[in-house]
Write a protein that holds these residues in place. Sequence first.
Motif, mmCIF file in Angstrom:
data_model
loop_
_atom_site.group_PDB
_atom_site.id
_atom_site.type_symbol
_atom_site.label_atom_id
_atom_site.label_comp_id
_atom_site.label_asym_id
_atom_site.label_seq_id
_atom_site.Cartn_x
_atom_site.Cartn_y
_atom_site.Cartn_z
ATOM 1 N N SER A 57 8.002 -7.063 6.277
ATOM 2 C CA SER A 57 9.148 -6.310 6.439
ATOM 3 C C SER A 57 9.450 -5.380 7.438
ATOM 4 N N SER B 1 0.719 -1.584 -0.042
ATOM 5 C CA SER B 1 -0.398 -2.447 0.221
ATOM 6 C C SER B 1 -0.783 -2.463 1.598
ATOM 7 N N ASP C 86 -2.854 0.966 2.135
ATOM 8 C CA ASP C 86 -4.073 0.865 1.688
ATOM 9 C C ASP C 86 -5.233 0.044 2.378
ATOM 10 N N THR D 200 7.992 2.170 1.733
ATOM 11 C CA THR D 200 8.262 2.124 0.276
ATOM 12 C C THR D 200 8.300 3.820 -0.007
ATOM 13 N N LYS E 141 -7.941 -4.427 -10.231
ATOM 14 C CA LYS E 141 -7.747 -3.656 -9.029
ATOM 15 C C LYS E 141 -8.538 -2.498 -8.904
HETATM 16 P P1 NAP Z 1 3.895 -3.114 -1.677
HETATM 17 O O1 NAP Z 1 2.986 -4.271 -2.173
HETATM 18 O O2 NAP Z 1 3.361 -2.349 -0.398
HETATM 19 O O3 NAP Z 1 5.215 -3.829 -1.091
HETATM 20 C C1 NAP Z 1 6.202 -4.472 -2.173
HETATM 21 C C2 NAP Z 1 7.098 -5.442 -1.423
HETATM 22 O O4 NAP Z 1 8.017 -4.604 -0.884
HETATM 23 C C3 NAP Z 1 6.401 -6.363 -0.462
HETATM 24 O O5 NAP Z 1 7.105 -7.674 -0.543
HETATM 25 C C4 NAP Z 1 6.789 -5.755 0.972
HETATM 26 O O6 NAP Z 1 6.830 -6.627 2.015
HETATM 27 C C5 NAP Z 1 8.115 -5.190 0.436
HETATM 28 N N1 NAP Z 1 8.808 -4.067 1.497
HETATM 29 C C6 NAP Z 1 8.058 -3.020 1.682
HETATM 30 N N2 NAP Z 1 8.726 -2.186 2.416
HETATM 31 C C7 NAP Z 1 9.978 -2.786 2.595
HETATM 32 C C8 NAP Z 1 11.139 -2.310 3.167
HETATM 33 N N3 NAP Z 1 11.222 -1.029 3.684
HETATM 34 N N4 NAP Z 1 12.280 -3.116 3.157
HETATM 35 C C9 NAP Z 1 11.910 -4.325 2.583
HETATM 36 N N5 NAP Z 1 10.963 -4.647 1.901
HETATM 37 C C10 NAP Z 1 9.861 -3.808 2.089
HETATM 38 O O7 NAP Z 1 4.420 -2.223 -2.899
HETATM 39 P P2 NAP Z 1 4.155 -0.792 -3.145
HETATM 40 O O8 NAP Z 1 4.513 -0.520 -4.415
HETATM 41 O O9 NAP Z 1 4.488 -0.098 -1.976
HETATM 42 O O10 NAP Z 1 2.604 -0.837 -3.048
HETATM 43 C C11 NAP Z 1 1.797 -1.182 -4.055
HETATM 44 C C12 NAP Z 1 0.019 -1.134 -3.733
HETATM 45 O O11 NAP Z 1 -0.122 0.389 -3.509
HETATM 46 C C13 NAP Z 1 -0.605 -1.641 -4.753
HETATM 47 O O12 NAP Z 1 -1.539 -2.221 -4.161
HETATM 48 C C14 NAP Z 1 -0.990 -0.475 -5.604
HETATM 49 O O13 NAP Z 1 -2.328 -0.618 -6.220
HETATM 50 C C15 NAP Z 1 -1.092 0.495 -4.251
HETATM 51 N N6 NAP Z 1 -1.314 2.207 -4.867
HETATM 52 C C16 NAP Z 1 -2.014 2.881 -3.843
HETATM 53 C C17 NAP Z 1 -2.090 4.155 -4.198
HETATM 54 C C18 NAP Z 1 -2.687 5.280 -3.401
HETATM 55 O O14 NAP Z 1 -2.876 6.368 -3.481
HETATM 56 N N7 NAP Z 1 -3.495 4.772 -2.281
HETATM 57 C C19 NAP Z 1 -1.235 4.693 -5.167
HETATM 58 C C20 NAP Z 1 -0.580 3.907 -5.847
HETATM 59 C C21 NAP Z 1 -0.380 2.406 -5.924
HETATM 60 P P3 NAP Z 1 5.791 -6.565 3.134
HETATM 61 O O15 NAP Z 1 4.336 -5.930 2.781
HETATM 62 O O16 NAP Z 1 5.457 -8.032 3.381
HETATM 63 O O17 NAP Z 1 6.329 -5.833 4.331
#
Ligand code: NAP
Length: 365
Positions: free
Chosen positions: A39, A97, A100, A135, A156
């Motif tokens: 994206s 995603s 990380d 996000t 996970k």
């Molecule tokens: P994500 O899996 O990163 O993204 C979800 C969807 O949104 C994907 O299809 C992505 O597409 C799309 N997307 C992202 N930004 C966009 C935008 N600006 N416009 C349109 N589409 C967009 O979801 P997330 O909820 O942000 O991340 C979840 C992950 O983070 C999980 O694996 C979770 O376990 C982990 N997490 C990590 C922590 C930490 O402290 N490190 C904390 C909580 C959760 P593309 O990716 O293809 O661009």
Amino acid sequence: MDFRYYMPVKIVCGRDCVRKNAPAFAEYGKKALVVTGKSSSANGALADVTAALAENGQEWLVYDKIPPNPTVDCVREGGALARGFGADFVVAIGGGSPMDAAKAIAMLARQDAGENIFAYQASADVLPMLHVPTTAGTGSEVTPYAILTNDEKETKTSISNPAYFPKAAFLDGKYMLGLPRDTTVYTAIDAMSHAMEGMLSVRAGALTDALAKESLRVLRGELPALASGRLSEEDRDALLYAATLAGMVIANTGTSAVHSMGYSLTYFHGAPHGRANGLLLPEFFAVCEEKSPARAKEILNAAGFSSPSEFAAALAPLLGEREKISDELLHAYAKKASVNKNIKNCSVFFDEADLFRVLKASVGC
Ligand code: NAP
Ligand code: ZN
């Protein structure tokens, strides 16, 4: 008063902050591996980052194959790419995603983690990272955690290391203007979950409580916009601010039983991470209220709710139709969650029976 707090990430927030701060990218070397999903080429973030790198005369290679819930295979591929390219640093663009995955890639670019990345004790020899969230939810831009899909354990698993803190995070809500409604809602609920679970952590303190309460105050104000699906630039900025604050909380406190249980809803049922937490959070607080009424009330009140049932009623329309899962599977998920390290991190103890109760009330048949 007695607390510790650590936050080594430089946070730069504001419209066009990537382009305006291009010189900040020059500090980390000549060659960048840009780690992202699909994206970022449409929402403007990739163009801003590459323009900043070009302005500095830096080279870059884009690795845009990170799927939601990143896999070990994709981070190994990214690590090999970083080595082959001779990357000096990593720029992560995306949701949790890619952010990380970038941390694991930055480590694998310098270290051989062997067969099992989850058992590997990484050293601090990790490429420097700059994170650009697209996000508003995970707070990964300010945490030392990378959560990867662990197929061997069917869950996970978080790998964590102080060296995984990015050097800087660039926060610009404009990248989220086209974020679909469901992802917007689920990521906001993830931030809420971080703030609320952080307050319940055994590591919570005055400073993390202050950050969590500010995050919850802002999130509460955004609930009407989230429900309507019409979000202004100001709403986007507010959600990103709240998510980063909540990330600053869990960077110090970790998460709790909600995340432990949520991993099974994601791994086995495909529920997006924030949705999984949102399905469980109100029933989790209903049990917390029985076990630790004063702290549960303080947290619910900070989120703007007087009771777990009022909280549940506010989240229900955002979540829509619920997953319905059999008792047999929920018992298995409760067992799996009960041995997750997050359970010991929670100041309210949840045994396997408590976890089953929360799962059954949240997503039972
Ligand atoms: P994500 O899996 O990163 O993204 C979800 C969807 O949104 C994907 O299809 C992505 O597409 C799309 N997307 C992202 N930004 C966009 C935008 N600006 N416009 C349109 N589409 C967009 O979801 P997330 O909820 O942000 O991340 C979840 C992950 O983070 C999980 O694996 C979770 O376990 C982990 N997490 C990590 C922590 C930490 O402290 N490190 C904390 C909580 C959760 P593309 O990716 O293809 O661009
Ligand atoms: Zn989370």
